[in-house]
Design an enzyme around this catalytic site. Structure first.
Site, PDB file in Angstrom:
ATOM      1  N   GLU A  55     -21.821 -28.544 -22.182  1.00  0.00           N
ATOM      2  CA  GLU A  55     -22.800 -27.814 -22.983  1.00  0.00           C
ATOM      3  C   GLU A  55     -23.378 -26.647 -22.199  1.00  0.00           C
ATOM      4  OE1 GLU A  55     -25.662 -29.757 -25.781  1.00  0.00           O
ATOM      5  OE2 GLU A  55     -27.140 -29.060 -24.308  1.00  0.00           O
TER       6      GLU A  55
ATOM      7  N   GLN B  67     -37.182   7.599 -12.682  1.00  0.00           N
ATOM      8  CA  GLN B  67     -36.839   6.527 -11.755  1.00  0.00           C
ATOM      9  C   GLN B  67     -37.301   5.161 -12.256  1.00  0.00           C
ATOM     10  OE1 GLN B  67     -38.716   6.085  -7.681  1.00  0.00           O
ATOM     11  NE2 GLN B  67     -36.670   6.753  -7.052  1.00  0.00           N
TER      12      GLN B  67
ATOM     13  N   ARG C  42     -32.607   8.579 -25.562  1.00  0.00           N
ATOM     14  CA  ARG C  42     -34.037   8.750 -25.801  1.00  0.00           C
ATOM     15  C   ARG C  42     -34.600   9.826 -24.872  1.00  0.00           C
ATOM     16  NH1 ARG C  42     -38.458   8.492 -29.086  1.00  0.00           N
ATOM     17  NH2 ARG C  42     -40.304   7.611 -28.024  1.00  0.00           N
TER      18      ARG C  42
END
Length: 393
Positions: free
Chosen positions: A256, A293, A282
């Protein structure tokens, strides 16, 4: 669109085959539109995407871990991991992937590895084709991380067991046909020898499924509680031997974690790609935000977390292929990937600003989904306890 099963030659699953994986992954990519159709609306309403599930079935993904004799694909550990990581990348509906992992690991795997010959012949063809959907029932109101404090009992009565008790937070419960139920079969024994697993038909008299649970994330993966009022389970539906429940669950949980967190690594890849595109497109203060930065470093941090997650996933795969317990690698990978996914999801929302906070963009759902990874399959605190214990502390 071709089902990926049609690309597999006979004898799948014995080892990794690089010449096969590329066609398989390309075939999976063709299914992406069907796997994504309407997912956002269903996420908002908490609805299970039946059409998307049917696409998974038609693609052949519900038989990934089942042997070929019963209609499955029998992929190797590495092949399965690579395919599920790609599915996580292509499929935006994380709940759909979670339901698939639940079906594969909770029911297909224990029946495949521990079921009798008759049980395998009866159930595996149905599970591989998802004519029967699987779930498993472990957690109870008073036993979560301490799974074997469970109170549900299965008492032998002739050629049947009588199952009584309740389970909570059961993934796939509202859509399940067969549930692997873990219950106490010996009142005086502990985890070793005290519990057993049963493949129970969900339409059995006395088997009741509670109201669907509303969740923070993974909303398209249905969840409910289960109630057993003296449910008669044929002794032929005992998986493995009586008292073997701990060994079966231990095996299931390893797989799992592999399956669920391979999907999460794929989701993190998609998330990072989207953030990089957005940072380039953007513009603020007359320049792409990628030129600042603060933004570029945020993306760099996301990249490093993703690569660390992929590295831990690879280490887990190698350890499982080696045939050993792989306990340290599995606990470490689960912890590292789940926490990296949450951190990257917060960064993704922050990078997108106001639009990242809006549900309509599908950015915030990563965080809602990722938080669950800190809890299910053994919480982060439990994984740290295990890691410390395996380091001799």
């Amino acid at each position: 669109m071709r089902a990926i099963r049609s690309l597999l030659p006979a004898g799948a699953g014995s080892s990794y085959r690089s010449d096969l994986m590329q066609p398989l992954l390309e075939a999976l990519e063709q299914w992406a539109p069907a796997l994504n159709a309407g997912w956002r609306e269903d996420d908002e309403t908490g609805s299970f995407g039946e059409a998307r599930w049917r696409a998974l079935v038609e693609a052949g993904l519900t038989g990934l871990v089942t042997s070929e004799d019963f209609g499955g694909l029998a992929l190797s550990v590495q092949e399965l991991t690579e395919l599920l990581e790609t599915l996580g990348y292509l499929c935006e509906d994380a709940g759909l992937g979670f339901s698939l992992a639940t079906h594969l690991c909770s029911t297909c795997l224990p029946v495949e590895k521990f079921g009798s010959a008759d049980m395998r012949a009866e159930l595996l063809p149905l599970l591989a084709q998802a004519d029967r959907v699987g779930a498993h029932a472990i957690t109870e109101p008073d036993s979560g991380s301490d799974a074997f404090a469970m109170k549900a009992t299965a008492t032998r009565d002739g050629d049947h067991y009588v199952l009584s008790g309740e389970k909570c937070f059961i993934s796939n419960a509202p859509i399940a046909d067969i549930c692997v139920v873990y219950a106490r079969t010996h009142p005086t024994k502990g985890a070793l020898g005290g519990f057993s697993a049963f493949a129970v038909d969900c339409d059995s008299p006395g088997f009741a499924i509670g109201k669907k649970r509303s969740k923070m994330g993974l909303r398209t993966a249905p969840m409910a509680d289960l109630y057993f009022d003296e449910v008669k389970v044929p002794a032929t539906r005992l998986i493995g031997r009586e008292g073997q429940g701990f060994a079966i669950l231990d095996h299931v949980m390893r797989w799992e974690i592999l399956c669920v967190f391979a999907l999460q690594v794929g989701e993190m890849r998609r998330q990072l790609d989207r953030c990089i595109r957005y940072a380039k497109e953007r513009r603020q203060f007359g320049a792409p935000i990628a030129s600042f930065q603060a933004i570029s470093h945020r993306v760099a941090d996301m990249h490093m977390r993703l690569q660390s997650a992929r590295s831990w996933l690879a280490r887990m795969v190698r350890a499982m292929e080696g045939g050993g317990q792989a306990s340290l690698e599995i606990a470490s990978a689960k912890l590292a990937i789940s926490e990296a996914h949450v951190a990257n999801s917060i960064d993704a929302i922050t990078l997108h600003g106001g639009s990242g906070y809006m549900t309509e963009t599908g950015i915030e759902c990563h965080l809602r989904n990722a938080v669950g990874g800190l809890i299910y399959s053994g919480s982060s605190d439990i994984q740290k306890n295990r890691i410390a214990a395996m380091l001799g502390l």
